[in-house]
Design a protein around this motif. Structure first.
Motif, PDB file in Angstrom:
ATOM      1  N   UNK A 116       4.314   2.155  -5.602  1.00  0.00           N
ATOM      2  CA  UNK A 116       3.180   1.271  -5.397  1.00  0.00           C
ATOM      3  C   UNK A 116       3.333   0.461  -4.111  1.00  0.00           C
ATOM      4  N   UNK A 117       2.200   0.136  -3.497  1.00  0.00           N
ATOM      5  CA  UNK A 117       2.178  -0.688  -2.296  1.00  0.00           C
ATOM      6  C   UNK A 117       1.681  -2.091  -2.638  1.00  0.00           C
ATOM      7  N   UNK A 118       2.051  -3.045  -1.791  1.00  0.00           N
ATOM      8  CA  UNK A 118       1.510  -4.396  -1.876  1.00  0.00           C
ATOM      9  C   UNK A 118       0.715  -4.632  -0.601  1.00  0.00           C
ATOM     10  N   UNK A 119      -0.598  -4.802  -0.735  1.00  0.00           N
ATOM     11  CA  UNK A 119      -1.490  -4.952   0.411  1.00  0.00           C
ATOM     12  C   UNK A 119      -2.177  -6.310   0.339  1.00  0.00           C
ATOM     13  N   UNK A 120      -1.940  -7.117   1.363  1.00  0.00           N
ATOM     14  CA  UNK A 120      -2.530  -8.460   1.438  1.00  0.00           C
ATOM     15  C   UNK A 120      -2.261  -9.258   0.162  1.00  0.00           C
ATOM     16  N   UNK A 121      -1.033  -9.145  -0.330  1.00  0.00           N
ATOM     17  CA  UNK A 121      -0.614  -9.907  -1.495  1.00  0.00           C
ATOM     18  C   UNK A 121      -0.987  -9.299  -2.828  1.00  0.00           C
ATOM     19  N   UNK A 122      -1.730  -8.204  -2.821  1.00  0.00           N
ATOM     20  CA  UNK A 122      -2.150  -7.565  -4.067  1.00  0.00           C
ATOM     21  C   UNK A 122      -1.317  -6.320  -4.321  1.00  0.00           C
ATOM     22  N   UNK A 123      -0.748  -6.219  -5.518  1.00  0.00           N
ATOM     23  CA  UNK A 123       0.043  -5.046  -5.874  1.00  0.00           C
ATOM     24  C   UNK A 123      -0.890  -3.947  -6.382  1.00  0.00           C
ATOM     25  N   UNK A 124      -0.862  -2.816  -5.699  1.00  0.00           N
ATOM     26  CA  UNK A 124      -1.723  -1.696  -6.051  1.00  0.00           C
ATOM     27  C   UNK A 124      -1.011  -0.750  -7.009  1.00  0.00           C
ATOM     28  N   UNK A 125      -1.786  -0.053  -7.821  1.00  0.00           N
ATOM     29  CA  UNK A 125      -1.209   0.997  -8.653  1.00  0.00           C
ATOM     30  C   UNK A 125      -0.845   2.168  -7.755  1.00  0.00           C
ATOM     31  N   UNK A 126      -0.141   3.152  -8.315  1.00  0.00           N
ATOM     32  CA  UNK A 126       0.243   4.312  -7.518  1.00  0.00           C
ATOM     33  C   UNK A 126      -0.984   5.024  -6.953  1.00  0.00           C
ATOM     34  N   UNK A 127      -2.000   5.247  -7.780  1.00  0.00           N
ATOM     35  CA  UNK A 127      -3.196   5.944  -7.313  1.00  0.00           C
ATOM     36  C   UNK A 127      -3.953   5.111  -6.288  1.00  0.00           C
ATOM     37  N   UNK A 128      -4.029   3.804  -6.515  1.00  0.00           N
ATOM     38  CA  UNK A 128      -4.691   2.929  -5.543  1.00  0.00           C
ATOM     39  C   UNK A 128      -3.951   2.957  -4.203  1.00  0.00           C
ATOM     40  N   UNK A 129      -2.640   3.044  -4.266  1.00  0.00           N
ATOM     41  CA  UNK A 129      -1.833   3.107  -3.044  1.00  0.00           C
ATOM     42  C   UNK A 129      -2.120   4.393  -2.273  1.00  0.00           C
ATOM     43  N   UNK A 130      -2.205   5.511  -3.001  1.00  0.00           N
ATOM     44  CA  UNK A 130      -2.496   6.796  -2.364  1.00  0.00           C
ATOM     45  C   UNK A 130      -3.883   6.785  -1.735  1.00  0.00           C
ATOM     46  N   UNK A 131      -4.848   6.217  -2.446  1.00  0.00           N
ATOM     47  CA  UNK A 131      -6.223   6.154  -1.927  1.00  0.00           C
ATOM     48  C   UNK A 131      -6.308   5.243  -0.702  1.00  0.00           C
ATOM     49  N   UNK A 132      -5.561   4.141  -0.721  1.00  0.00           N
ATOM     50  CA  UNK A 132      -5.573   3.197   0.407  1.00  0.00           C
ATOM     51  C   UNK A 132      -5.038   3.868   1.673  1.00  0.00           C
TER      52      UNK A 132
END
Length: 260
Positions: free
Chosen positions: A2-18
């Motif tokens: 998972x990624x953390x983008x602008x302070x928000x922790x994304x799920x694995x799928x959200x990270x891939x989509x981002x």
């Protein structure tokens, strides 16, 4: 992962989509006049924290301390091979589980300035009809026939020209001829000039030096060496430490298969 983008922790799928979205934005910024990019979507397969690269298409990736098997053309990354060393006139088995591409790609990742040299290993393959016909003079008196499993000796080539961008085809042909000539003579190509005192290869320095010579327009590596000005370049040649072993084992296989 998972990624953390602008302070928000994304799920694995959200990270891939981002990442996929940012790739499209990046390409659009790089090539603003190519409107067709807007018609395509991008998909991210996985996120990795580390990678080692060799040539144009060889790689091995990591997620933290975990890794997957490398992808290296012409090498069976899952297989284990017998490796040999030459002691005097005696060829001795060193190991039964040598994995040349895995060891090499791992060392590139861990320390590209100090890479242990590759070992000679025995490779098995099916003797195909096309290869038999192409080298019929060598195989015609042999005990092996098309369809048989035969052995050959191999040595991983650390230096690959496929990772460099040449200015034109003539420059590539010139470098490739030089590389082939060096390999046939010493068992290695440009590695000779980048050996550390402990015998390891300074791979990083090698590729940076070669890239600089190629991008500056040099038609051969020899042009960068002062010794070449007085035709003394051969004095700088160094045999690969496994070159003699490779030749000796290949000679024994030729005798075994009764090849001419």
């Amino acid at each position: 992962m998972e990624l953390i983008v602008e302070g928000k922790e994304l799920t694995n799928q959200e990270s891939l989509d981002w990442i996929a979205e940012k790739v499209k934005v990046h390409l659009t910024n790089l090539f603003p006049n190519i409107s067709v990019i807007e018609k395509f979507g991008f998909e991210t397969k996985a996120i990795y924290t580390g990678v080692s690269l060799h040539g144009a298409a060889d790689y091995k990736v990591w997620v933290g301390d975990d890794t997957i098997e490398s992808k290296m053309r012409s090498y069976r990354t899952r297989e284990k091979y017998k490796s040999f060393e030459l002691t005097g006139d005696v060829l001795q088995l060193v190991t039964n589980d040598y994995r040349p591409s895995e060891e090499f790609m791992t060392q590139l990742y861990q320390d590209p300035y100090n890479v242990a040299r590759a070992k000679t290993y025995r490779f098995n393959k099916i003797l195909k009809t096309a290869e038999y016909a192409k080298n019929e003079e060598s195989w015609v008196h042999s005990t092996a026939k098309p369809g048989d499993t035969v052995y050959s000796m191999r040595l991983l080539r650390e230096c690959s020209l496929s990772q460099f961008t040449f200015q034109n085809h003539d420059q590539y042909i010139s470098w490739n001829k030089e590389k082939t000539r060096l390999q046939n003579k010493t068992g290695q190509s440009y590695e000779s000039w980048f050996i550390n005192e402990d015998g390891t290869l300074n791979y990083q320095l090698m590729i940076e030096t070669l890239n600089q010579a190629i991008t500056s327009g040099k038609m051969t590596f020899a042009e960068t060496r002062k010794a070449n000005e007085k035709n003394h370049l051969a004095r700088e040649y160094v045999n690969h430490p496994s070159h003699e072993k490779l030749q000796e084992e290949q000679r024994r296989l030729d005798i075994y298969y009764r090849r001419q």
